[in-house]
Design an enzyme around this catalytic site. Sequence first.
Site, PDB file in Angstrom:
ATOM      1  N   ASP A 203     -40.084 -26.477 -16.643  1.00  0.00           N
ATOM      2  CA  ASP A 203     -40.510 -25.973 -17.943  1.00  0.00           C
ATOM      3  C   ASP A 203     -40.434 -27.058 -19.015  1.00  0.00           C
ATOM      4  O   ASP A 203     -39.477 -27.840 -19.062  1.00  0.00           O
ATOM      5  CB  ASP A 203     -39.601 -24.801 -18.329  1.00  0.00           C
ATOM      6  CG  ASP A 203     -39.955 -24.175 -19.655  1.00  0.00           C
ATOM      7  OD1 ASP A 203     -41.046 -23.606 -19.756  1.00  0.00           O
ATOM      8  OD2 ASP A 203     -39.134 -24.264 -20.593  1.00  0.00           O
ATOM      9  N   GLU A 245     -44.920 -28.326 -16.294  1.00  0.00           N
ATOM     10  CA  GLU A 245     -45.571 -27.695 -17.437  1.00  0.00           C
ATOM     11  C   GLU A 245     -45.630 -28.738 -18.553  1.00  0.00           C
ATOM     12  O   GLU A 245     -44.632 -29.010 -19.221  1.00  0.00           O
ATOM     13  CB  GLU A 245     -44.795 -26.465 -17.921  1.00  0.00           C
ATOM     14  CG  GLU A 245     -45.533 -25.754 -19.053  1.00  0.00           C
ATOM     15  CD  GLU A 245     -44.631 -24.985 -20.005  1.00  0.00           C
ATOM     16  OE1 GLU A 245     -45.116 -23.996 -20.588  1.00  0.00           O
ATOM     17  OE2 GLU A 245     -43.464 -25.370 -20.184  1.00  0.00           O
TER      18      GLU A 245
END
Length: 550
Positions: A203, A245
């Site tokens: 993330d 990401e």
Amino acid sequence: MLPGDELWYRDAVFYELPVKSFYDSNGDGIGDLAGVTAKLDYLSWLGVDCIWLLPFYASPLKDDGYDISDFYSIHPDYGTMRDFEELIEKAHSKGIRVIPDLVMNHVSDEHPWFKEARSSRSSPKRNWFTWSDTDKKYSEARIIFVDTEKSNWTWDPVSESYYWHRFYSSQPDLNYDEPAVREEMKNVLRFWLRKGVDGFRCDAVPYIFEREGTNCENLPETHSLFKELRAMLDKEFPGTILLAEANQWPTDARKYFGDGDEFHMVFNFPLMPRMYISLARGDRHPIVDMIKQLLPIPPNCDWCTFLRNHDELTLEMVTIEERDIMYAEYAKHPKMRLNLGIRRRLAPLMDDSRSAIKLLYALLFSLPGSPILYYGDEIAMGDNIYLGDRNGVRTPMQWSPDRNAGFSRADPEMLFAPVIMNPVYHYESRNVESSTRIPTSLLNWVREIIAVRKRYSRILGRGEIRFIEQPNQRVLSFLRSHEGQIMLCVFNLSTKPTAAELDLREFDGWTPIEAETQTPFPKIGTLPYFFTLGERAYFWFKLEPPAVTS
């Protein structure tokens, strides 16, 4: 980890699901790990190769689990460590890999590390976070959650200083300049890899480091850290992957592959909004121009292509003109917008147009990269823009027309979020059970196109792409090729019937075989090959040379 080809991710179909939203096995109104295990047969039937699990770790859930308070334990709402181990075991027995979400950038302000760090300026954990006596440092760093946060610094009255955070103020950033932090996070990776996971979706990777005089994104130190982690995986856990990401412009996004020694995969944020823009304009150029900027990449790497996910459809990395087009076409109501994005699911974005949804899926499965589906989009689930934050696209999965959409046996008021009651997308008609009974349903079509993708997985997963130029901008046409195998893909991006003539003289005598039905089309000759296409129609052809056809 599941053994096999170490480039498995280049051929795979991924499926994203929040544990709490998928299936409730114990009747408490919240989905759980045992519920995911119970639905593995469905995912196997659909054709899924790898599941991406959203955070399931211990957390106060102020940001749906992205605020982790213990990296080594599981939130009790979602089950136990044994439930997780059983999920991995059962998934692997069905040939399905599992990658959990790993939030490396920050922790919850309730994490013991942060509690200890704020307790005293002389705390041993103090340097695990970034502190300042002023909120003026790193002033060139943008604020990501512009609708809720006014600064990247928050005053801590306990230690009487500011701490740094790129997301919510309840999520202090870790300081990776501190060697102990780097080593501890390596241990977190090792812990879950030893449980059998097949890699991680990482993330918010661009924001790991901060340096004065920069925008604090995509810094060289960030790339060095992930090269270090990649080397660890390659040495200790070969066959596992890191998926980044990194919502960035194409030049910066590509850098996360390194020289094939950083991330195995990167989400294709630059391409995703351009597919919607091409449909809105009826113009192939946004897609073509973006693909040309995104290639080539190292041969052991791949993009992860997607249409929607658990966040808003982000429009941070588009031009102002492109953002205006997206808002005007897909987010006419103010509640459909969040930060710099659109909080809607795929079917509502397309006004429930079956032809538009199918066209987008056909693009997703044929353009370079490995496709990822968002849970529920395969049955054209709706959303609820009146729920707060991004919760409107995270509602319970709709399994059947029974109570609570078959998601849970709990009383309806116990559900973590209400099921979709909108009359267009009502769970009594939009659900897995009903869809499987209808041969022409979107679900059955998605399953079929996944099967076609798998039939040609080496061409569509690993093949090169070459665009075919022709004057009709509403038509997108390209060739995918791999080791002598060739596919031709043709799309009408507009809402009107159209025609196109393609120069295919290099394939004189070859036969186009329609990929879904195996229907042969007329042989290619020296004259332009003529296509007529209905509203948002498409063709995939396997091109067969004369010797094969005869």
